[in-house]
Design an enzyme around this catalytic site. Structure first.
Site, PDB file in Angstrom:
ATOM      1  CB  CYS A  59     -16.698 -25.662  -1.778  1.00  0.00           C
ATOM      2  SG  CYS A  59     -15.846 -24.439  -0.755  1.00  0.00           S
ATOM      3  CB  CYS A 107      -4.702  -1.332   2.296  1.00  0.00           C
ATOM      4  SG  CYS A 107      -4.899   0.149   3.314  1.00  0.00           S
ATOM      5  CG  HIS A 146      -4.794   3.967   3.305  1.00  0.00           C
ATOM      6  ND1 HIS A 146      -3.754   3.253   3.851  1.00  0.00           N
ATOM      7  CD2 HIS A 146      -5.103   4.925   4.223  1.00  0.00           C
ATOM      8  CE1 HIS A 146      -3.437   3.758   5.027  1.00  0.00           C
ATOM      9  NE2 HIS A 146      -4.249   4.775   5.276  1.00  0.00           N
ATOM     10  CG  HIS A 183     -12.420 -24.417  -3.260  1.00  0.00           C
ATOM     11  ND1 HIS A 183     -13.792 -24.359  -3.422  1.00  0.00           N
ATOM     12  CD2 HIS A 183     -11.990 -25.404  -4.092  1.00  0.00           C
ATOM     13  CE1 HIS A 183     -14.171 -25.260  -4.312  1.00  0.00           C
ATOM     14  NE2 HIS A 183     -13.100 -25.909  -4.727  1.00  0.00           N
ATOM     15  CB  CYS A 211      -0.347   1.816   5.589  1.00  0.00           C
ATOM     16  SG  CYS A 211      -1.399   0.618   4.743  1.00  0.00           S
ATOM     17  CB  CYS A 225      -0.917   0.003   1.222  1.00  0.00           C
ATOM     18  SG  CYS A 225      -1.951   1.491   1.363  1.00  0.00           S
TER      19      CYS A 225
END
EC number: 3.4.19.12
Length: 816
Positions: free
Chosen positions: A289, A175, A188, A776, A158, A155
């Site tokens: 799933c 971010c 952000h 998953h 940050c 980011c």
């Protein structure tokens, strides 16, 4: 009939195919049926560029859909309804208000206009259909020379390196927002939009050759960007070069052979599709799933096949007025869908040739969509009714709980999982012991990280990873901890400290240790690898380990031995009871509190403190641990997230006057003690309603002393009211499947199928992702001598079953 369709009995509103309706008429005498058919017109490109109708027949399913999306714009429908009178099969076309009585006309109209139950689900349980963003076509991209590297993102405001979003206008990497599971960022990306008005952003780590996750700040929802390839190319990103890594990031420098996602799904290997009975896939309904994987494993077990699919005609014939709300009906229909082979057929060669000639690769309409099953089984559950990812082990226990509460015939299929655990608790100071037994369904195996056989490689990898991160270079090739299975089994059998132990011998708190052993061995052993834990920052995480799980397992040495010669038992003295100073506590609640204080005090205080140190209220932490059956801090953390908005979230834990216990986890299955003697005041309440005492006791024992469920049990077993208590527990001893059931504590104990402790592996469920709240699930099962992978709709012969990366393992007992 030759054109397919569905017959609906007008007296019970229960649907049948042609193969069942004749028998249903002969058995019940119900002669009026509504025959429903749907003709589907599929639009295919024509020579003139228009759409030519391609007619085909299709059955109308009220609840068991195939994978074909019959609601898309590619299809048109023509529904036909007739009233059929048996035995002559006399047909009356509908609508026909002249020949039919008013009552029949009203019933037909009501049925035809009713929505299928799965359409009534909450909106958040549906798959999200993304729409193209209104900004995609006219998006302005600044020519500022920004180029995005293939890895090492951070980011710009940050130091966060996860949940990063690339603004498609100016190329800023920022971010996202913070989530309750500890992931996310500082928001952000949203701040940047508010300052600049640049509307679209793509999530770094989701870019593949097939597309990417795009969010529109202006439209406040995920969207499609039809021009995403061009928009990414503006910043030097080639979609065709992006690959997936195990942490959700895409990086063309990572070798896919070590990625958890790649290995578990056997990506990069050409897998042969499997068709026929037992090889039917299940559509993912949006993070479902976990349900698909568990149900594939469940219906690979003969006892469940016999109980539901083998009894399908009887279950259908005697289903209630509204079969959509009947557990056994939904289980039978789902099992039939998976095992019949009707929804798993190989493609016709002519269709394959047609697809190749037109360069079309449309998926086959194979597999089932368990919308109605999910709607019913998750009804009223705060987590399973949502569209969020869930823990497969928690869902397995939730399913077993429903099986226990909804008996089908004389054989309870969940008996094959049930076993008794002997817990030996010893006071370290007095050396006296106490033996107790509880019921369980899952063997939870700890991960012995300290026993890793490749420690030097792990240390070197961690150093290289940190250096690469500091230099913003691609990370090194992943090194996964290799843990011997024997070390995990040893960790399971070792004594553990009992926090806040109160010694009845000393009449004071003391140090105590507890050891668990098998008082009985189940017919099918379910082993859960405890991969999920908390990091130093209390954020849930998963241990990325490889465990050499054996194909053949012998745990005979873990058989319980009971009180040994020379051991002295702890006195049966209860700890002092602290009754809350609450004038609203009535006499019944006080009596029940006194009679069941052992339940209220059975809380894992170490888990409570772990949660409390994360900043949650102490009483909320106690409730979370209690209501999840002492299954650990990570499971209790999920409960807190689901209930933290409730008004009584931080209120003290009070045991209900009617004996409500935890709705999930071991406590829901009799963990409060094998005797499970119902409190006398609750028995008296049921007797005051006019029921016999023996029936009241039996109902409470069958429902873990829950008054509401006990009354429901009595109404469902009204034919047993005049029978004596012992006869209520009698089962068909001629059934070979139940021949070795032990009657623990006479006829009152749980049904246990004991035997040897030698097992063979036949299936496992694997998880990909960083926590149970994301990722998953995939299931591998051994059928007809070979391994098969069940990845939602995709069912294929497995070439490299990743037995070392599983999360839940299924073993069956080897006959002696």
């Amino acid at each position: 009939d030759s054109e397919g369709g569905l017959y609906v009995c007008m007296n019970t509103f229960l649907g049948f195919g042609r193969e069942h309706v004749e028998r249903h008429y002969r058995k019940t005498g119900q002669c009026v049926y509504l025959h429903l058919k749907r003709r589907v017109t599929e639009k295919v490109p024509g020579a003139s560029g228009g759409a030519l109708p391609k007619r085909r027949n299709a059955k109308l399913f009220l609840d068991l859909e195939t994978n074909g999306d019959l609601n898309s714009d590619d299809f048109e429908y023509e529904d036909e309804a007739k009233l059929v009178i048996f035995p002559d099969h006399y047909e009356i076309a509908l609508p026909n208000i002249e020949e039919l009585p008013a009552l029949v006309t009203i019933a037909c109209d009501a049925l035809l206009s009713a929505k299928s139950p799965y359409r009534k689900q909450e909106p958040d349980s549906w798959e999200e259909e993304l729409q193209a963003s209104k900004h995609a076509k006219t998006l302005v991209q600044l020519d500022n020379g920004v180029r995005i590297p293939p890895s090492g993102w951070k980011c710009s405001k940050c130091d966060l390196r996860e949940n990063l979003w690339l603004n498609l206008t100016d190329g800023s990497v920022l971010c996202g927002k913070w989530f309750f599971d500890g992931s996310g960022g500082n928001g952000h990306a949203m701040e940047h939009y508010k300052d600049t008005g640049y509307p679209l952003a793509v999530k770094l780590g989701t870019i593949t050759p097939d597309g990417a996750d795009v969010y529109s700040f202006d439209e406040e929802e995920p969207v499609l960007d039809p021009h995403i390839a061009k928009h990414l190319a503006h910043f030097g990103i080639d979609m065709l070069q992006m690959q997936v890594t195990e942490n959700g990031l895409r990086d063309n420098d990572i070798k896919p052979r070590v990625s958890e996602w790649e290995v578990i799904q056997e990506a990069g290997v050409k897998l042969k599709p499997m068709y026929g009975p037992g090889y039917t896939g299940m559509k993912n309904l949006g993070n479902s799933c976990y349900l698909n994987a568990v149900m594939q494993a469940i219906f690979s077990i003969p006892e469940f096949q016999r109980a539901y699919v083998g009894n399908l005609p009887r279950i259908f014939d005697y289903s209630p007025l509204d079969p959509t709300q009947d557990f056994n009906t939904q289980m039978a229909k789902l099992g039939h869908g998976l095992l019949s082979g009707q929804y798993s057929k190989p493609p016709v060669k002519s269709e394959l040739i047609e697809q190749v000639m037109k360069e079309e690769h449309k998926p086959q309409h194979n597999g089932i969509s368990p919308r109605m099953f999910k709607a019913f089984i998750s009804k009223g559950h705060p987590e399973f009714s949502s569209n969020r990812q869930q823990d497969a082990q928690e869902f397995f226990l939730h399913l077993i709980n429903l099986v226990e509460r909804n008996p089908v015939g004389s054989e309870n299929p969940s008996d094959v999982f049930r076993f008794l655990v002997e817990e030996r608790t010893q006071c370290c100071q007095s050396r006296k012991v106490r033996y107790t037994e509880r019921v369980d369904y899952v063997m939870q195996l700890p991960v012995a990280m300290e026993a890793a056989t490749n420690k030097d490689e792990l240390i070197a990898y961690e150093l290289k990873r940190r250096e690469a991160e500091a230099a913003r270079r691609p990370p090194p090739e992943l090194v996964r901890a290799k843990i011997p299975f024997s070390a995990c089994l040893q960790a399971f059998s070792e004594p553990s400290n009992v926090e806040d132990f109160w010694s009845s011998a000393l009449q004071a708190k003391s140090a105590g240790v507890k050891t668990s052993r098998f008082a009985s061995f189940p017919e099918y052993l379910v082993v859960q690898i405890k991969k999920f834990t908390f990091g130093l920052d209390w954020i849930p995480k998963k241990l990325d380990v490889s465990i050499d799980m054996p194909d053949f397992l012998d745990i005979s040495h873990l058989r319980a031995r009971g009180l040994q010669p020379g051991e002295e038992q702890l006195p049966d003295i209860a700890p002092p009871i602290v009754i809350p100073d609450d004038p609203k506590v009535d006499e019944i609640r006080l009596l029940y509190f006194r009679s069941s204080f052992l339940v209220a005090l059975d809380i894992d205080e170490s888990s409570v403190m772990q949660l409390a140190e994360m900043g949650f209220p102490l009483e909320a932490c106690r409730k979370a641990v209690y209501y999840t059956g002492n299954l650990g801090a990570e499971v209790a953390f999920n409960w807190i997230i689901a209930h933290m908005e409730e008004p009584d979230f931080a209120e003290p834990l009070v045991i209900s006057a009617f004996g409500e216990a935890a709705s999930s986890g071991a406590a829901a299955f009799g963990a409060i003690g094998l005797d499970n003697q119902p409190p006398e005041e609750i028995v008296a309440i049921i007797i005051s309603m006019g029921f016999q005492r023996n029936l009241a006791i039996q109902a409470l024992k069958a429902t873990n002393n829950n008054l509401e469920r006990a009354l429901e049990w009595i109404f469902n077993h009204s034919d047993l009211e005049d029978e004596s208590e012992p006869s209520l527990n009698m089962m068909d001893t001629d059934n070979n499947a139940n021949a070795n059931i032990l009657a623990e504590t006479g006829s009152e104990g749980p049904r246990i199928k004991d035997g040897s402790g030698r097992y063979e592996l036949f299936g496992f469920i694997s998880h990909m992702g960083t926590s149970t709240m994301s990722g998953h699930y995939v299931c591998h099962l051994k059928k007809e001598g070979r391994w098969v992978i069940y990845n939602d709709l995709r069912v294929c012969a497995s070439e490299r079953p990743p037995k070392d990366l599983g999360y839940i393992y299924f073993y069956h007992r080897i006959p002696s």
